[in-house]
Write a protein that holds these residues in place. Structure first.
Motif, PDB file in Angstrom:
ATOM      1  N   GLU A  14      36.466  46.335  47.626  1.00  0.00           N
ATOM      2  CA  GLU A  14      35.634  45.251  48.155  1.00  0.00           C
ATOM      3  C   GLU A  14      36.064  43.898  47.564  1.00  0.00           C
ATOM      4  N   LEU A  15      36.335  43.873  46.281  1.00  0.00           N
ATOM      5  CA  LEU A  15      36.757  42.622  45.632  1.00  0.00           C
ATOM      6  C   LEU A  15      38.088  42.138  46.206  1.00  0.00           C
ATOM      7  N   VAL A  16      39.016  43.063  46.411  1.00  0.00           N
ATOM      8  CA  VAL A  16      40.329  42.690  46.948  1.00  0.00           C
ATOM      9  C   VAL A  16      40.174  42.180  48.388  1.00  0.00           C
ATOM     10  N   ALA A  17      39.414  42.920  49.186  1.00  0.00           N
ATOM     11  CA  ALA A  17      39.233  42.505  50.592  1.00  0.00           C
ATOM     12  C   ALA A  17      38.616  41.118  50.651  1.00  0.00           C
ATOM     13  N   ALA A  18      37.618  40.861  49.820  1.00  0.00           N
ATOM     14  CA  ALA A  18      36.953  39.550  49.834  1.00  0.00           C
ATOM     15  C   ALA A  18      37.941  38.453  49.441  1.00  0.00           C
ATOM     16  N   ALA A  19      38.734  38.695  48.411  1.00  0.00           N
ATOM     17  CA  ALA A  19      39.692  37.680  47.953  1.00  0.00           C
ATOM     18  C   ALA A  19      40.684  37.344  49.064  1.00  0.00           C
ATOM     19  N   LEU A  20      41.115  38.374  49.801  1.00  0.00           N
ATOM     20  CA  LEU A  20      42.149  38.157  50.825  1.00  0.00           C
ATOM     21  C   LEU A  20      41.628  37.389  52.035  1.00  0.00           C
ATOM     22  N   GLU A  21      40.304  37.261  52.126  1.00  0.00           N
ATOM     23  CA  GLU A  21      39.745  36.488  53.245  1.00  0.00           C
ATOM     24  C   GLU A  21      39.800  34.983  52.992  1.00  0.00           C
ATOM     25  N   VAL A  22      40.144  34.605  51.760  1.00  0.00           N
ATOM     26  CA  VAL A  22      40.069  33.187  51.385  1.00  0.00           C
ATOM     27  C   VAL A  22      41.408  32.492  51.633  1.00  0.00           C
ATOM     28  N   ASP A  23      41.334  31.355  52.275  1.00  0.00           N
ATOM     29  CA  ASP A  23      42.512  30.540  52.522  1.00  0.00           C
ATOM     30  C   ASP A  23      43.081  30.056  51.180  1.00  0.00           C
ATOM     31  N   GLY A  24      44.373  30.205  50.991  1.00  0.00           N
ATOM     32  CA  GLY A  24      44.971  29.755  49.733  1.00  0.00           C
ATOM     33  C   GLY A  24      45.210  30.904  48.745  1.00  0.00           C
ATOM     34  N   VAL A  25      44.737  32.113  49.108  1.00  0.00           N
ATOM     35  CA  VAL A  25      44.992  33.286  48.249  1.00  0.00           C
ATOM     36  C   VAL A  25      46.315  33.920  48.673  1.00  0.00           C
ATOM     37  N   PHE A  26      47.207  34.112  47.707  1.00  0.00           N
ATOM     38  CA  PHE A  26      48.510  34.728  48.011  1.00  0.00           C
ATOM     39  C   PHE A  26      48.417  36.254  48.022  1.00  0.00           C
ATOM     40  N   GLY A  27      47.654  36.799  47.093  1.00  0.00           N
ATOM     41  CA  GLY A  27      47.554  38.252  47.013  1.00  0.00           C
ATOM     42  C   GLY A  27      46.509  38.657  45.993  1.00  0.00           C
ATOM     43  N   SER A  28      46.096  39.921  46.075  1.00  0.00           N
ATOM     44  CA  SER A  28      45.063  40.422  45.167  1.00  0.00           C
ATOM     45  C   SER A  28      45.225  41.928  45.058  1.00  0.00           C
ATOM     46  N   ARG A  29      44.911  42.478  43.912  1.00  0.00           N
ATOM     47  CA  ARG A  29      45.028  43.935  43.739  1.00  0.00           C
ATOM     48  C   ARG A  29      44.195  44.387  42.548  1.00  0.00           C
ATOM     49  N   MET A  30      43.886  45.693  42.525  1.00  0.00           N
ATOM     50  CA  MET A  30      43.280  46.242  41.311  1.00  0.00           C
ATOM     51  C   MET A  30      44.334  46.177  40.202  1.00  0.00           C
ATOM     52  N   THR A  31      43.884  46.089  38.971  1.00  0.00           N
ATOM     53  CA  THR A  31      44.824  46.055  37.852  1.00  0.00           C
ATOM     54  C   THR A  31      44.319  46.983  36.758  1.00  0.00           C
ATOM     55  N   GLY A  32      45.234  47.627  36.056  1.00  0.00           N
ATOM     56  CA  GLY A  32      44.824  48.589  35.027  1.00  0.00           C
ATOM     57  C   GLY A  32      44.740  49.984  35.624  1.00  0.00           C
ATOM     58  N   GLY A  33      44.194  50.899  34.876  1.00  0.00           N
ATOM     59  CA  GLY A  33      44.196  52.318  35.248  1.00  0.00           C
ATOM     60  C   GLY A  33      43.454  52.641  36.538  1.00  0.00           C
ATOM     61  N   GLY A  34      42.389  51.883  36.834  1.00  0.00           N
ATOM     62  CA  GLY A  34      41.636  52.108  38.062  1.00  0.00           C
ATOM     63  C   GLY A  34      40.236  52.634  37.830  1.00  0.00           C
ATOM     64  N   PHE A  35      39.566  53.058  38.929  1.00  0.00           N
ATOM     65  CA  PHE A  35      38.187  53.569  38.905  1.00  0.00           C
ATOM     66  C   PHE A  35      37.202  52.562  38.313  1.00  0.00           C
ATOM     67  N   GLY A  36      37.484  51.279  38.545  1.00  0.00           N
ATOM     68  CA  GLY A  36      36.631  50.227  37.992  1.00  0.00           C
ATOM     69  C   GLY A  36      37.503  49.250  37.235  1.00  0.00           C
ATOM     70  N   GLY A  37      36.859  48.407  36.452  1.00  0.00           N
ATOM     71  CA  GLY A  37      37.637  47.391  35.738  1.00  0.00           C
ATOM     72  C   GLY A  37      37.860  46.181  36.622  1.00  0.00           C
ATOM     73  N   CYS A  38      39.062  45.635  36.577  1.00  0.00           N
ATOM     74  CA  CYS A  38      39.293  44.302  37.152  1.00  0.00           C
ATOM     75  C   CYS A  38      40.251  44.299  38.331  1.00  0.00           C
ATOM     76  N   THR A  39      40.177  43.186  39.091  1.00  0.00           N
ATOM     77  CA  THR A  39      41.233  42.866  40.043  1.00  0.00           C
ATOM     78  C   THR A  39      41.928  41.605  39.548  1.00  0.00           C
ATOM     79  N   VAL A  40      43.161  41.421  39.995  1.00  0.00           N
ATOM     80  CA  VAL A  40      43.884  40.182  39.681  1.00  0.00           C
ATOM     81  C   VAL A  40      44.270  39.546  41.013  1.00  0.00           C
ATOM     82  N   THR A  41      44.050  38.248  41.096  1.00  0.00           N
ATOM     83  CA  THR A  41      44.291  37.506  42.339  1.00  0.00           C
ATOM     84  C   THR A  41      45.169  36.300  42.041  1.00  0.00           C
ATOM     85  N   LEU A  42      46.178  36.119  42.859  1.00  0.00           N
ATOM     86  CA  LEU A  42      47.076  34.963  42.715  1.00  0.00           C
ATOM     87  C   LEU A  42      46.717  33.979  43.831  1.00  0.00           C
ATOM     88  N   LEU A  43      46.420  32.747  43.466  1.00  0.00           N
ATOM     89  CA  LEU A  43      45.984  31.803  44.501  1.00  0.00           C
ATOM     90  C   LEU A  43      46.354  30.367  44.156  1.00  0.00           C
TER      91      LEU A  43
END
Ligand code: ADP
Ligand code: MG
Length: 396
Positions: free
Chosen positions: A329-358
């Motif tokens: 959900e966090l990645v999908a939301a980030a990708l809807e924003v103009d000016g965002v280059f990319g977004s992905r989960m980061t780290g082992g997974g099952f929670g934690g953080c996403t990283v977004t380049l914008l």
């Protein structure tokens, strides 16, 4: 800017740790201070233990340790960070050849004990230390590696080793294996030791060589979004993934998946279970993607870098199956924003953080949009590539 967490600066962490040190140890002052950063992985997930490439950067969030040596064989360590309602102070004796330091309670102290056990020089003197940290615990930004590397860097001040940086990272990784029972790869400890300000680090986890890739563009922002969820699968699924990768490599008759190509994988498809095939497919493609992403970054091609980040996320979701609805959900939301280059989960997974380049000018808009779309309560950090572990002056 609203909703973006301030990052406690290192000087404030040091003075708080020093204050508690004086309070705890009867007015004595600490005479050594060190810090070691957490990390965010930009791309190359679950590739380190397959001897592949990873592309992390060290964060401005750090673990600080202040302390002093003592004359005895005792170590006394206090953490200022709440770790699972455990006692914040621990005492233990230094290990010797007959009595190694074993795992025990509190759990957080095992990261400290593990590093003392695996430290590469002797004799380690007794010590007192206070730990303060700005790395969120259990959020996938590697508070554990930053703690290990901080402890190692602290011991280097008390009992210098040969200064071999890669061996330092390996010793800290060993500590996590034996004392935290997490069979992690080398990435987190490596970048916490060798991270470079203004650069991401392309690490070849087979040769343990690293290339610093410049990443200091004022027009670019690296936004971390903490989902603030952590599913209990985290602990059990990681070793399972490792095993599946080893199985796949064995069927392909390779030492590791780093040695395998997609053609090898396709040729062996009939001999692999569906799940094992998908795990291997993620790893083989992700290793290639990471090499391509580093090239894109060198060219300043953020659009291509962002595209590869999204591919990485989709593969982690569909083939490696380590994402979760919150991260998606966090990645999908980030990708809807103009000016965002990319977004992905980061780290082992099952929670934690996403990283977004914008693009920097899109930051406020992105934060607002992600916050509106996400069903949980996210925390945001704007981060810059920071330095690896180092000693700090106490003259302030
Ligand atoms: P991550 O590395 O993603 O933050 P881990 O589960 O690997 O998550 O490591 C988190 C654990 O590391 C904590 O539960 C705690 O035991 C230990 N830890 C990390 N930083 C500290 C700290 N400053 N003080 C005490 N324990 C810490
Ligand atoms: Mg960790």
């Amino acid at each position: 800017m609203a909703n973006i967490c301030p990052i406690t600066n290192v000087a404030d962490l040091v003075s708080e740790a020093r204050r508690v040190y004086r309070e705890t140890f009867h007015g004595d002052d600490a005479n050594v201070a060190v810090c070691a950063p957490g990390r965010v992985n930009l791309i190359g997930e679950h590739t380190d233990y397959n001897e592949g490439f990873v592309l992390p950067m060290a964060l401005p969030m750090v673990t600080v340790i202040v302390g002093s040596k003592t004359s005895g064989q005792k170590c006394c360590v206090v953490t200022l960070t709440e770790a699972a309602d455990e006692p914040r102070m621990v005492d233990f004796d230094l290990p010797n050849e007959l009595t190694p330091l074993l795992r025990g309670q509190p759990n957080w102290a095992n990261y400290v004990k593990g590093v003392v056990q695996h430290y590469r020089a002797r004799p380690i003197p007794g010590f007192r230390a206070v730990i303060a940290s700005s790395v969120p615990l259990g959020g996938g930004l590697s508070s554990s590696a930053s703690l290990e590397v901080a402890v190692y860097t602290f011991l280097q001040q008390l009992c210098p080793d040969d200064g071999d940086q890669v061996a330092k990272a390996v010793a800290c990784q060993q500590a996590e294996h034996t004392h935290a029972a997490v069979p992690c790869g080398i990435m987190d400890q490596f970048v916490s030791v060798l991270g470079k300000e203004g650069h991401a680090l392309l690490i070849d986890c087979r040769s343990l060589e690293a290339t610093a890739v410049p990443l200091a563009d004022p027009g670019l922002v690296i936004l971390i979004t903490n989902s603030n969820v952590r599913h209990s699968l985290t602990g059990s699924e990681y070793p399972t993934r490792r095993k599946q990768c080893e199985e796949a490599a064995a069927v392909l008759n390779k030492k590791s998946l780093r040695e395998a190509t997609l053609q090898d994988l396709e040729a062996a498809k009939d001999r692999l279970e569906g799940v094992t095939y998908r795990r291997a497919r993620h790893v083989i493609e992700e290793i290639e993607r990471t090499a391509q992403a580093a090239e894109a970054l060198k060219r300043g091609d953020y659009k291509e870098f962002g595209r590869l980040m999204v591919e990485s996320h989709n593969s982690l979701r569909d083939n490696y199956e380590v994402s979760c609805p919150e991260l998606d959900e966090l990645v999908a939301a980030a990708l809807e924003v103009d000016g965002v280059f990319g977004s992905r989960m980061t780290g082992g997974g099952f929670g934690g953080c996403t990283v977004t380049l914008l693009q920097a000018h899109a930051t406020e808009r992105a934060v607002k949009h992600i916050q509106e779309k996400y069903h949980g309560s996210p925390t945001f950090f704007i981060t810059t590539p920071s330095a690896g572990a180092h000693a700090l002056s106490l003259w302030f």
